[in-house]
Scaffold this active site. Structure first.
Site, PDB file in Angstrom:
ATOM      1  N   SER A 132      40.159  31.846  83.821  1.00 34.99           N
ATOM      2  CA  SER A 132      38.926  32.492  83.386  1.00 34.99           C
ATOM      3  C   SER A 132      38.345  33.495  84.367  1.00 34.99           C
ATOM      4  O   SER A 132      37.648  34.423  83.965  1.00 34.99           O
ATOM      5  CB  SER A 132      37.885  31.418  83.057  1.00 34.99           C
ATOM      6  OG  SER A 132      37.775  30.463  84.093  1.00 34.99           O
ATOM      7  N   ARG A 173      38.348  28.743  87.436  1.00 35.42           N
ATOM      8  CA  ARG A 173      39.721  29.045  87.011  1.00 35.42           C
ATOM      9  C   ARG A 173      40.163  28.269  85.772  1.00 35.42           C
ATOM     10  O   ARG A 173      40.806  28.812  84.870  1.00 35.42           O
ATOM     11  CB  ARG A 173      40.678  28.733  88.166  1.00 35.42           C
ATOM     12  CG  ARG A 173      42.170  28.703  87.834  1.00 35.42           C
ATOM     13  CD  ARG A 173      42.944  28.242  89.064  1.00 35.42           C
ATOM     14  NE  ARG A 173      44.336  27.912  88.784  1.00 35.42           N
ATOM     15  CZ  ARG A 173      45.360  28.739  88.969  1.00 35.42           C
ATOM     16  NH1 ARG A 173      45.146  29.965  89.391  1.00 35.42           N
ATOM     17  NH2 ARG A 173      46.601  28.334  88.724  1.00 35.42           N
ATOM     18  N   GLU A 222      50.952  39.987  86.881  1.00 30.82           N
ATOM     19  CA  GLU A 222      49.835  39.813  87.801  1.00 30.82           C
ATOM     20  C   GLU A 222      49.297  41.217  88.063  1.00 30.82           C
ATOM     21  O   GLU A 222      49.952  42.028  88.720  1.00 30.82           O
ATOM     22  CB  GLU A 222      50.274  39.155  89.114  1.00 30.82           C
ATOM     23  CG  GLU A 222      50.775  37.725  88.982  1.00 30.82           C
ATOM     24  CD  GLU A 222      49.662  36.713  88.813  1.00 30.82           C
ATOM     25  OE1 GLU A 222      48.481  37.095  88.979  1.00 30.82           O
ATOM     26  OE2 GLU A 222      49.972  35.541  88.531  1.00 30.82           O
ATOM     27  N   ASN A 267      47.566  26.956  82.621  1.00 24.86           N
ATOM     28  CA  ASN A 267      48.912  27.462  82.885  1.00 24.86           C
ATOM     29  C   ASN A 267      49.771  26.455  83.643  1.00 24.86           C
ATOM     30  O   ASN A 267      50.743  26.820  84.309  1.00 24.86           O
ATOM     31  CB  ASN A 267      48.864  28.786  83.652  1.00 24.86           C
ATOM     32  CG  ASN A 267      50.168  29.561  83.540  1.00 24.86           C
ATOM     33  OD1 ASN A 267      50.820  29.561  82.497  1.00 24.86           O
ATOM     34  ND2 ASN A 267      50.555  30.228  84.625  1.00 24.86           N
TER      35      ASN A 267
END
EC number: 3.4.17.-
Length: 436
Positions: free
Chosen positions: A197, A254, A397, A271
């Site tokens: 997040s 997160r 990323e 994840n």
């Protein structure tokens, strides 16, 4: 750890108690306001060898947690970035120095960047309201993004529709945009952003990308060919509860916001919650860890919703999960060092994609398998996708490499999205031209 103000309430076993806790958490967050990070620093450490990496890894096991890894210990060639609360700075720096671990200060005071970010958002919000517009160069809240989705779908109903694939732990709608020119059973491409997040640049990049698709369809031959033959699905806010929490309370949150009876800490790393390699290396069984994998595979509604949707569809050919930061493009496996069967093809495609990305603004990405390029990570999205038969599975990323980390200024949204688009376009074109 992150989210400590919300982590000390123990939920009861009944649904009523769970609702009570959620209401209490909301009231508490509203009363306390956003967490303050004044004096917190981000330190960059360069480990010389595996022993020093292990010493850094030991910091994650401290109770109470004293550091928040932004880039965790992976290999000596990669820097380790960690946020250290002001109250712990003296002890952590002493620990590093006593073990001969060289460090530098990447961000001197996190709150300074947060204040600048909030001021920029407030200014943009005033402008958007006065002009009745939406700025693609600004960060937005969950409510604003969902409102934009409704307007966007209404304005482009000939090519875009909205699908609710489930509900989050806190009962937020989990929404997906479907881009389609019609036809039945088209092969499909999946893109998700924001599974972690605090990675705001990913949501903003996803929104810009959605608009790019409708703007360029019929003008860009490559995109037009792709969309005439394939559907594109974009999940802009993969972790809605966590994302809302980054705006209301803890900008650096997160995980998701799930709670369980008898567990002090909140949230699961979405994840690490996938079936492939669940519970293996690179994930954590400690509920207070930022990489906590959850009690079981797909225990989290946010993950289960994606699994159920993609499985029911049955014809996805590519999956691209977008994260930040570090400037990398990677493919499976995360949990294994062994190459996948089509490793050469994925390597060449990743190379082409980062070259296309570089041509836009001269930003360099590194590429390779997750386990050899970044670190070993189990229970991740792209491993599940690949094991489920989705041949083209990639993880981005995005910017940057640590100057701002997760607090990338909004001035970099458009250039980040522009360069990412060229990489996405390259992957999607290859998927179109190599049916299976």
């Amino acid at each position: 750890m992150q989210g400590t103000p919300g982590g000390g309430t123990r939920p009861g076993p009944s649904p009523v108690d769970r609702r009570t806790l959620l209401v209490f958490s909301f009231i508490l967050a509203a009363a306390l306001g956003q967490m303050n990070f004044t004096g917190d620093q981000v330190l960059r450490v360069l480990a010389k060898d595996e022993k020093q990496l292990s010493l850094l890894g030991d910091l994650e096991g401290l109770k109470p947690q004293k550091v928040d890894f932004w880039r965790g210990p992976a290999r000596p060639s990669l820097p380790v970035d960690m946020r250290v609360p002001f109250s712990e700075l003296k002890d952590i720096k002493a620990y590093l120095e006593s073990h001969g671990l060289a460090y530098s200060i990447m961000i001197k005071d996190i709150q300074v960047l947060l204040d600048e970010e909030r001021q920029a958002m407030a200014k943009s919000r005033r402008l958007e309201r006065s002009t009745n517009s939406f700025s693609y160069s600004s960060y937005h809240t969950l409510e604003e993004i969902y409102s934009w989705i409704d307007n966007f779908v209404m304005e482009h109903s000939d090519i875009v529709s909205k699908i609710q694939i489930g509900n989050s732990f806190e009962n937020q709608s989990i929404l997906v945009l479907k881009f389609s020119t019609g036809g039945s059973r088209h092969p499909a491409i999946w893109i998700d952003t924001g599974i972690h997040s605090r990675e705001w640049i990913t949501h903003a990049t996803g929104i810009w990308t959605a608009n790019k698709i409708v703007s360029d369809y019929g003008k860009d031959r490559v995109l037009t060919d792709i969309l005439n033959a394939m559907d594109i699905f974009i999940e802009l806010v993969t972790n809605p509860d966590g994302f809302a929490f980054t705006h209301s309370m803890n900008r650096l949150w997160r995980k998701n916001k799930s709670i369980r009876p008898g567990i002090f800490c909140i949230g699961v790393d979405l994840n690490r919650n996938w079936k492939s390699g669940f519970g293996g290396n690179g994930s954590n069984s400690n509920p207070c860890s930022e990489t906590y994998h959850g009690p079981s595979p797909q225990s989290e509604p946010e993950v289960a919703a994606i699994v159920n949707f993609i499985t029911a569809h049955g014809n996805f050919k590519a999956l691209i999960s977008i994260h930040s930061y570090s400037q990398m493009l990677m493919y499976p496996y995360g949990r294994l060092l062994e190459p996948v069967s089509n490793q050469r093809e994925l390597y060449d495609l990743a190379k082409d994609a980062v070259e296309a990305l570089y041509k836009v603004h001269g930003i360099e990405y590194i590429f390779g398998s997750i386990s050899t390029t970044l670190y070993v990570a189990s229970g991740i999205t792209v491993d599940w996708a690949y094991d489920s038969g989705i041949k083209y599975a990639f993880s981005f990323e995005l910017r940057d490499t640590g100057q701002y980390g997760f607090l990338l200024p909004a001035t970099q949204i458009i250039p980040t999205a522009q360069e990412t688009w060229m990489a996405l376009r390259t992957i999607m074109e290859h998927t179109l031209n190599h049916p299976y």
